[in-house]
Design an enzyme around this catalytic site. Structure first.
Site, PDB file in Angstrom:
ATOM      1  CG  HIS A  23     -22.140 -25.590  25.779  1.00  0.00           C
ATOM      2  ND1 HIS A  23     -20.970 -25.991  25.153  1.00  0.00           N
ATOM      3  CD2 HIS A  23     -21.988 -24.065  25.530  1.00  0.00           C
ATOM      4  CE1 HIS A  23     -20.127 -25.188  24.620  1.00  0.00           C
ATOM      5  NE2 HIS A  23     -20.677 -23.887  24.714  1.00  0.00           N
TER       6      HIS A  23
ATOM      7  CD  GLU B  92     -23.398 -24.849  22.350  1.00  0.00           C
ATOM      8  OE1 GLU B  92     -22.296 -24.673  21.900  1.00  0.00           O
ATOM      9  OE2 GLU B  92     -23.642 -23.981  23.121  1.00  0.00           O
TER      10      GLU B  92
END
Ligand code: TA6
Length: 296
Positions: free
Chosen positions: A164, A267
């Site tokens: 992420h 991400e």
């Protein structure tokens, strides 16, 4: 620092220091790039190629406590991406201290850092499967992140995942993300709705898009810092793009109300219809390769 960890640092190149909140941080001062990696969550919080500005965003309001996610850097989302009723969002491996498996220098001046975590009685209470998760960072002119999951149970299991990554930008309102044109994405908050991206991703409101069935590289163009950040990937069919914008930023205690223009998340993952079913004893590797270039 215990002797075992002491044996895994390289004087002058990789040091283990006490970071914020007393969390152990690996400080990498490589020949071609610097980085910082918390053992907590195996979370990289800084990557700066020599001669460049820092590439990774960290919130100035992050908490640093075992059991809580660090805000910024590269949170590791596993064994699920997103919220789950009564359980920690984005899984639990970002909230625990990982083992440092080893560090080594590459001939190209890069530094490789290997970390691992595995299932336990506590994790089985949240997710009834056994696994080993390994993350290898190669800190160099590029940042390479290799996230591998091994199924150590006797039966298949299905997981979702994401690296992420929070990227630092001069102003998200002027940034664009190319590479997702025509890709289908699940919007927010109604993730059941499949839409199709038209042209580059721009940021004019809260943006929280899960692009599915895409293996494309993405290019984040930042006219303010006059740079491009390229995110290439392998073993990943999902790309998530996120900027919390004004209201969500104000609602996050560990994120400054005025920090949202300074970051964009791109991400690298496998989520929703791209979740991974892994056979007993099998391994799955997802790789993100980050590089920077000049722009404009
Ligand atoms: O990747 C986007 C997202 O799923 C958003 O919905 C937002 O929740 C973000 O992750 C951050 O999640 P976190 O649990 O770290 O606050």
């Amino acid at each position: 620092m215990n002797d075992d960890l002491r044996s895994k640092v390289i004087p002058g190149v990789v040091a283990l220091e006490e970071g914020p909140g007393g969390l152990d941080v690996l400080v990498v001062t490589g020949a071609v790039a610097d980085a910082r990696i918390f053992l907590h969550g195996a979370q990289l919080s800084h990557w700066q190629p020599r001669g460049a500005e820092p590439v990774i965003f960290m919130s100035g309001k992050s908490v640093f406590e075992v059991g809580k996610a660090i805000r910024g850097g590269v949170p590791v989302c596993f064994p699920w991406f997103g919220p789950r009723e009564g359980l920690p969002a984005h899984g639990f491996v970002r909230n625990v201290v990982w083992e440092l498996e080893g560090v080594e220098q590459g001939s190209d001046g890069s530094v490789r850092v290997a970390l691992a975590t595995q299932s336990s009685g506590k994790t089985r209470e949240k997710w009834p499967h056994d696994f080993v998760a390994r993350l290898i960072y190669t800190v160099g002119a590029k940042l390479v992140m290799e996230f591998e999951v091994e199924n150590t149970t006797g039966a298949a299991f299905t997981f979702s995942e994401a690296l992420h990554t929070y990227f630092a930008v001069g102003d998200a309102r002027r940034a664009t993300v190319e590479g997702l044109d025509a890709a289908e994405y699940r919007d927010f908050p109604d993730r059941t709705k499949l839409l199709r991206q038209q042209g580059p991703v721009v940021f004019t409101e809260e943006t929280d898009c899960v692009y599915v069935n895409t293996r494309a590289a993405c290019v984040l163009t930042d006219p303010v810092m006059r740079r491009r950040i390229v995110v290439e990937k392998e073993g990943s069919d999902t790309t998530i793009v996120w900027n919390p914008w004004i209201a969500k930023s104000a609602a996050m205690a560990d994120f400054g109300d005025d920090e949202w223009p300074a970051m964009v998340c791109i991400e690298t993952g496998n989520a929703f219809e791209n979740s991974v079913t892994l056979a007993a004893g099998a391994r799955h590797k997802m790789i993100a390769r980050i590089s920077i270039g000049k722009s404009g």
